[in-house]
Design an enzyme around this catalytic site. Structure first.
Site, short mmCIF file in Angstrom:
data_model
loop_
_atom_site.label_atom_id
_atom_site.label_comp_id
_atom_site.label_asym_id
_atom_site.label_seq_id
_atom_site.Cartn_x
_atom_site.Cartn_y
_atom_site.Cartn_z
N GLU A 90 0.80 -1.32 0.05
CA GLU A 90 0.12 -0.10 -0.15
C GLU A 90 0.93 1.44 0.11
OE1 GLU A 90 -3.58 1.96 2.96
OE2 GLU A 90 -1.79 0.46 3.61
N HIS A 91 0.48 2.11 -0.71
CA HIS A 91 1.07 3.54 -0.87
C HIS A 91 0.44 4.51 0.29
CE1 HIS A 91 3.18 7.05 -2.66
NE2 HIS A 91 2.07 7.88 -2.10
N LEU A 92 1.37 4.99 1.15
CA LEU A 92 0.80 6.17 2.02
C LEU A 92 1.49 7.15 2.00
CD1 LEU A 92 0.86 3.71 5.40
CD2 LEU A 92 -1.09 4.35 3.89
N ASP A 222 13.63 -2.38 13.90
CA ASP A 222 14.59 -1.60 13.59
C ASP A 222 13.80 -0.16 13.31
OD1 ASP A 222 16.69 -0.57 12.05
OD2 ASP A 222 16.18 -1.18 10.11
#
Length: 315
Positions: A90-92, A222
């Protein structure tokens, strides 16, 4: 890449709208009909499939807790350009973390506390008269994880982590985190001082955990400032290298490189208070990331690694 997205996502359209390079992988963004905007990470290393599979599993585990936002993984597939792999998610629209620091602190604590909450739910179920375990009742939402590790290899940077399940956190951290990193240093450069300090450090590490009951928490793994941000709806974390471990572990790299303000820590510790000896263990968890950076980027991280080993060996 357009052809790959159309095939893998069963799309008629995949229009490139942006790209970025740098770090371990390159990235591109596309507009699609069925999935909306997607974010595509591309890496040509032969180990890229393992790295992306671990990242995808990490994101799935984090999202399952409903504690903090993260990009939804869609698919990992082979790189059409040759070796390596492609990770579609998904692009956020992520911006730098500014007004959501305290909220992120609270949400990270909820992430770390999620597995403990599952255990309490499981115990309540089993304490009822005629109560059933989670497996018997078919309720997958109370699947408490009682060991340290993860069901798949994850990578911190591009180096794989040994996530083999263990009953004991101190042993897991010494052998499968620090030991693994020091073995790689031994193979690459054979540093004598690190080799001499390691047996001394192994004798002192258990003392840092005396009186503590360590329960497995799902970790980001991380959590430095480059892997956090915010959208219009709140904080978001990404690029995880997850496993189940001590909740304090996530602060190792967070404190090492900074970028987290006091409101973040205050909100976190209002949910999970600091335990005695926190600062010494913080050094211990920073050691892993110094060693990991030594293995990634060379001897520039040797001095800080050796310094921590010397300091903790005196404890």
């Amino acid at each position: 890449m357009e052809a790959l997205l159309k095939k893998e996502l069963d799309e008629k359209r995949a229009t490139k709208i942006g790209s970025a390079s740098g770090g371990i992988s390159n990235a591109e963004s596309y507009e699609t009909d069925n999935y909306g905007r997607v974010f595509v990470k591309i890496n040509s290393k032969s180990e890229a499939r393992r790295m992306f599979d671990g990242e995808s599993a990490s994101l799935e585990a984090i999202l399952e807790t409903s504690s903090v936002s993260a990009p939804k993984p869609i698919r990992v597939c082979e790189n059409p350009g040759g070796t390596g792999a492609v990770f579609i998610m998904e692009h956020l629209d992520i911006k730098s973390l500014r007004g959501c620091s305290s909220k992120l602190g609270e949400q990270l604590a909820r992430l770390h506390q999620y597995n403990r909450d599952l255990q309490e739910k499981q115990l309540r179920n089993e304490s009822r008269v005629g109560g059933m375990s989670c497996d018997q009742s078919g309720d997958q939402s109370c699947g408490y994880i009682s060991k340290f590790g993860f069901h798949i290899t994850t990578c911190c940077g591009y180096l794989p982590q040994d996530n083999t399940w263990s009953d004991n956190w101190v042993e897991f951290y010494m052998r499968q985190k620090l030991g693994q990193q020091l073995d790689m240093i031994e193979q690459s450069c054979g540093d004598r001082e690190a080799r001499d300090l390691w047996p001394q450090l192994q004798r002192t590490i258990p003392k840092l955990f005396e009186g503590l009951e360590i329960q497995p928490s799902l970790l980001h793994g991380d959590l430095w400032s480059g892997n956090i941000g915010e959208t219009d709806t709140g904080p978001v974390i990404f690029d995880p290298a997850s496993f189940y471990g001590h909740s304090e572990y996530d602060f190792g790299i967070a404190a090492l490189f900074g970028g987290f303000n006091s409101s973040f820590y205050k909100a976190y510790h209002e949910v999970i208070p600091k335990a005695p000896g926190f600062d010494k263990r913080l050094q211990l968890y920073q050691l892993f990331h110094n060693l990991n950076h030594w293995n990634h980027f060379g001897s520039g991280y040797r001095g800080s690694s050796i310094s921590i080993m010397r300091e903790l060996s005196k404890s």
